[in-house]
Every structure is written in C-alpha cells, then in structure tokens.
Design an enzyme around this catalytic site. Structure first.
Site, PDB file in Angstrom:
ATOM      1  N   LYS A  53       1.182  -3.219  -5.675  1.00 51.58           N
ATOM      2  CA  LYS A  53       1.151  -4.603  -5.184  1.00 51.58           C
ATOM      3  C   LYS A  53      -0.093  -5.324  -5.695  1.00 51.58           C
ATOM      4  O   LYS A  53      -0.045  -6.500  -6.075  1.00 51.58           O
ATOM      5  CB  LYS A  53       1.178  -4.610  -3.644  1.00 51.58           C
ATOM      6  CG  LYS A  53       2.535  -4.186  -3.079  1.00 51.58           C
ATOM      7  CD  LYS A  53       2.506  -3.889  -1.587  1.00 51.58           C
ATOM      8  CE  LYS A  53       3.869  -3.359  -1.139  1.00 51.58           C
ATOM      9  NZ  LYS A  53       3.928  -2.887   0.244  1.00 51.58           N
ATOM     10  N   GLN A  97       0.534  -2.322   5.531  1.00 48.97           N
ATOM     11  CA  GLN A  97       1.367  -1.318   4.873  1.00 48.97           C
ATOM     12  C   GLN A  97       1.903  -0.325   5.907  1.00 48.97           C
ATOM     13  O   GLN A  97       1.158   0.192   6.751  1.00 48.97           O
ATOM     14  CB  GLN A  97       0.547  -0.589   3.786  1.00 48.97           C
ATOM     15  CG  GLN A  97       1.333   0.400   2.949  1.00 48.97           C
ATOM     16  CD  GLN A  97       2.428  -0.246   2.093  1.00 48.97           C
ATOM     17  OE1 GLN A  97       2.311  -1.395   1.681  1.00 48.97           O
ATOM     18  NE2 GLN A  97       3.487   0.487   1.837  1.00 48.97           N
ATOM     19  N   ASP A 120       5.655 -10.250   4.482  1.00 43.77           N
ATOM     20  CA  ASP A 120       6.602  -9.132   4.570  1.00 43.77           C
ATOM     21  C   ASP A 120       7.872  -9.557   5.310  1.00 43.77           C
ATOM     22  O   ASP A 120       8.859  -8.827   5.306  1.00 43.77           O
ATOM     23  CB  ASP A 120       5.943  -8.006   5.373  1.00 43.77           C
ATOM     24  CG  ASP A 120       5.857  -6.719   4.593  1.00 43.77           C
ATOM     25  OD1 ASP A 120       6.440  -6.649   3.506  1.00 43.77           O
ATOM     26  OD2 ASP A 120       5.213  -5.787   5.085  1.00 43.77           O
TER      27      ASP A 120
HETATM   28  N1  GUN Z   1       6.374   0.570   3.311  1.00 44.94           N
HETATM   29  C1  GUN Z   1       7.460   0.762   2.546  1.00 44.94           C
HETATM   30  N2  GUN Z   1       8.038  -0.415   2.225  1.00 44.94           N
HETATM   31  C2  GUN Z   1       7.289  -1.372   2.811  1.00 44.94           C
HETATM   32  C3  GUN Z   1       7.371  -2.796   2.845  1.00 44.94           C
HETATM   33  O1  GUN Z   1       8.251  -3.444   2.283  1.00 44.94           O
HETATM   34  N3  GUN Z   1       6.397  -3.411   3.562  1.00 44.94           N
HETATM   35  C4  GUN Z   1       5.423  -2.742   4.207  1.00 44.94           C
HETATM   36  N4  GUN Z   1       4.532  -3.439   4.883  1.00 44.94           N
HETATM   37  N5  GUN Z   1       5.321  -1.436   4.194  1.00 44.94           N
HETATM   38  C5  GUN Z   1       6.253  -0.754   3.501  1.00 44.94           C
END
Ligand code: GUN
Length: 286
Positions: A53, A97, A120
């Site tokens: 990211k 996350q 998100d």
């Molecule tokens: N962990 C796995 N996929 C995601 C996601 O799309 N967002 C977040 N915040 N954590 C994740």
C-alpha cells in the site's frame, strides 16, 4: 478454456488514472492526498500488504505514513492516534490494518475513524450509505471485484451472481454493490446446504470464503465468470485461491488468477478512495 482477467494490468491502469488526477489536484489546489496506515503487531502477511500500500502511494505521488505499534498496544492508545489523525488536515485516509491482535476490538477501532477518512469503507456510516444505495467510501476488495467486471466488459444487470463468503470485508458489501447493479444475488457460505447446487446456478461466481480450493470444477456452470478473492498459504508455502484453478479454468469463460487477480485491485481501490477523500467532501456529508 477461460480468458484470464489480468488484475495486475487493470490495477496499473487505475493507478495511472489516479496519478493523473492527483497531479491535477496538486496543481489546482496544492493538495497532496495523504494516507496513514496503522499497523499493530508484526503479522507477516500484514507487513507485506502494508508495504504494498505504501509503495502504491509513492507511485501515484501520494503522501503516506505507517504508524507501527507493538502487538501489546492497548485500545486507548490506538484510539488516541486515530483521534489525532482525524484532525490532521494533511491526512485524508486512515486505514487500520486487519487482523488486529485479539485483545483489540476491530469494530470499536474502525468506529473511531472519521467516516470521511475511512478509505477502507468499513465504518458503519459508510456501510450504511452502501446499504441505502448512496455510497461514499466503498470497501476496497468488493469495489475492486466490480471494477474487474466492468473493465473486462462483463455485464452485471440481470445476471445470477453467487457469492461464497459472508464477511464484512468482502461478501456482505459485495452483495449490496451487485444488488445495486441489478444482479440477482445469492450470498452463501461454507455451511450452506448443497453448496455445489447453488454455485452451479451462477453466471458470475465469486469465491470469498477464505478456504483453500473450496470451489472445484463440478461446482461451476459451463461458461461462468469466476472471481477468486481467496489468498491461502498451503503447508508447502504455495499460494492458492478459494478456487481449484486448473479445473475451473476449463469450464469458465473468464477467471481471475491468484495471485494477480483481485489482490492488486484492492490496493488500487484504496488509492481511488484516498483520492476521493482528498478531493473533497460530497454535499450529502456536509
Ligand atoms: N487485511 C486484509 N485485507 C484488508 C483490507 O482490505 N483492509 C484492511 N484494513 N485490512 C485488511
């Protein structure tokens, strides 16, 4: 034999579009989109996702920061950091996350985020907007699945779509997005009775149960479009989706590979949401 939907290429196209809009935004208003990722503990998969990211942000000229916190950080400390970021004008997107360590309630943390910065799309405000047909930030993985279909020219209206998996992150929001696109949606899961009978109805089958190779060739209708959201690491370290790829590719008309299908799209949609957040608040939120 199925045509492979190249998520890597489609995600690259989206990053190019995002970068060009980010350059325009900076020129016209001096705003640089900013994202902070909060990473608690040292889950190896999360480390890799977060690095991805951050490097995406660099590619599209966003500002990004990772708040790394030890695995024993308590909820009040994370809440304090989120509050500070909520008021930080240089940060337009905040992402916690997942998964979080067991002693932290993820829903409580997500609810602390200003919904305008919830890139998100997991805050109940954004989930509620999606359910009432007026979305703001849409959850990245399901939005990425829709984008894959759209950019491949696959019609959604009127189609029988079967989603296997009912998570807050994918299955549930994706059902709402597809419903609003006029699909007939069936949301099922690993406890659904006669699952193969249900999945064989699908014109578009989306596997998002988080169970390695759950969907085999016998569960797929000839000519179906198959989107595999799964990312499962086998004991021999091999990465597989929720679909038995070789068997299903024989029957499907289109299929997404793992890796290189949905995964890159999740990251691309995070950039889209962060750009939207930086570009300003829609009228309905003011
Ligand atoms: N962990 C796995 N996929 C995601 C996601 O799309 N967002 C977040 N915040 N954590 C994740």
């Amino acid at each position: 034999m199925a045509i492979i939907i190249d998520g890597k290429k489609i995600a690259r196209d989206i990053r190019k579009e995002v970068k060009s809009k980010a350059v325009d935004l900076k020129t016209s208003s001096g705003i640089v989109p900013g994202l902070t990722v909060i990473l608690v503990g040292n889950n190896p998969a999360s480390e890799i996702y977060v690095q991805g990211k951050i490097s995406d942000c660099e590619e599209v000229d966003f500002f990004s920061r990772t708040e790394r916190l030890p695995g024993d950080t308590d909820e009040s400390k994370i809440a304090e950091i989120i509050q500070t970021l909520n008021y930080d004008d240089s940060i337009h997107g905040i992402l916690v996350q997942l998964p979080l360590p067991n002693h932290i309630n993820p829903n409580k943390m997500i609810e602390m985020i200003d919904p305008r910065k919830d890139v998100d799309g997991l805050h109940p405000y954004n989930v509620g907007r999606l359910f009432t047909g007026c979305p703001y930030h849409r959850s990245c993985t399901p939005a990425g699945c829709i984008e894959l279909l759209d950019r491949t020219g696959i019609e959604i209206t009127g189609k029988e779509v079967v989603i296997v998996g009912r998570s807050n992150l994918v299955g549930k929001p994706l059902a709402m997005m597809l419903l609003s696109r006029n699909a007939t949606v069936t949301l099922c899961h690993t406890k659904t009775k006669n699952l193969p009978e249900v999945t064989r109805r699908a014109d578009i089958l989306i596997a998002a149960a988080g169970k390695a190779e759950l969907i085999n060739g016998a569960m797929v209708k000839e000519g179906a479009v198959v989107i595999d959201v799964g990312m499962n690491r086998l004991a021999d370290r091999k990465l597989v989706g929720d679909v038995v790829y070789a068997e299903v590719a024989e029957k499907a008309s289109y299929i997404t590979p793992v890796p290189g299908g949905v995964g890159p799209m999740t990251r691309a949609m995070l950039l889209v949401n962060t750009l939207n957040a930086a570009m300003g608040i829609p009228e309905f939120m003011t």
